[in-house]
Design an enzyme around this catalytic site. Structure first.
Site: not given
Length: 302
Positions: A123, A144, A156, A195
């Site tokens: 991440s 991700h 992602e 994130n």
């Protein structure tokens, strides 16, 4: 450049992320191998997935034949050679430490076929930091997944400057096949999109708590009530794992050198105390046995 069709996937790391990613791949029709050094971790992974699929059958999300077929495509192994024998795609889901990931991909580079695509579920760590230990930066990509992968319909897919369009497209097609929605990021940035936004929320929530502005329970409730968040920032820290958040913050700090990116004192304290969240039964909140075993508790929608 044409690429080999993806038929076999190896997932490295049987923690809560890796085991669920592997289950999604098997459900999506891929021959899937889940590898971990720790035999006990693999046993726990298999037990958790069997329990999860039983819940899905009870809820009518899948029938018993479907789960049986998925498990027939899913292999659990502690043998690295077996996981590296002939995968078309490797998805890494080990601890969020650059040195550990580099060592793993270096070993994989020496073992897997030349056509194999490498994907990291990291991440925070961009794939260009890992690709130099291999000879295939064009076949390296971030995939991700969000926790818990069996619930969160988002992946992602992140390209570096050297990731080929064919590699990115192959990752996107896998996401679609396993019924996850892919979002392509054509440029790398630590933390990606979701994130980075979540990280800002966590930083501010931790700052408000550490400054004595409000108790963490009240901060969670304010976010739920005023902002409509389904889960508060401290509840999310416990769900993700305070150790995972620590490693993410530490990695960001090592990259930027900015003191503001260092792990918060309260996060360091939780890790030192072994209060990692749901997986240990204690974090910001206390969790009973039932809550610990239900990996998707409090997040699953419907």
């Amino acid at each position: 450049m044409s690429m080999e069709p993806i038929k076999q996937i190896s997932v490295i790391g049987a923690g809560q992320m890796g085991r669920q990613i592997a289950m999604l791949c098997a459900l999506g029709g891929y021959e899937t191998t889940l590898y971990d050094l720790d035999k006990d971790q693999l046993v726990q992974a298999e037990q958790a997935l069997v329990s999860l699929m039983k819940q899905w059958v009870q809820k009518g999300k899948i029938d018993e034949e479907g789960t049986g077929q998925a498990f027939s495509r899913l292999t659990f192994t502690t043998e690295f050679e077996r996981a590296a024998k002939n995968p078309d795609l490797v998805i890494e889901a080990v601890v969020e430490k650059l040195s550990v990931k580099k060592e793993l991909f270096q070993a994989l580079e020496e073992s897997v076929p030349a056509h194999t695509i490498f994907a990291t579920n990291s991440s925070t760590i961009v794939n260009s930091l890992l690709a130099p230990v291999t000879s295939r930066p064009d076949k390296f990509v971030n995939m991700h997944f969000f926790f818990p992968p069996v619930v969160m319909n988002c992946v992602e897919v992140v390209m570096s400057e050297k990731t080929s369009g064919e590699t990115a497209q192959a990752a996107i097609e896998v996401c679609k096949q396993i019924n996850r929605r892919p979002f392509l990021l054509r440029k790398e940035i630590s933390g990606f999109v979701a994130n980075r936004i979540l990280g800002a929320i966590h930083k501010e929530a931790l700052h408000l708590y550490e400054e004595g502005i409000a108790d963490f329970q009240d901060i969670d409730q304010i976010c739920r009530t005023a902002l409509g968040h389904p889960i508060g920032p401290f509840e999310l820290l416990d769900l993700s794992g305070n150790d995972v958040i620590y490693y993410v913050m530490q990695q960001r700090y090592e990259e930027t050198g900015d003191p503001n990116d260092q792990p918060n004192a309260s996060i360091i304290e939780k890790v030192q105390q072994g209060k990692l969240g749901r997986k240990t039964g204690s974090g910001w909140y206390e969790y009973g046995e039932k809550q610990r075993k239900t990996e998707t508790a409090g997040v699953e929608k419907g």
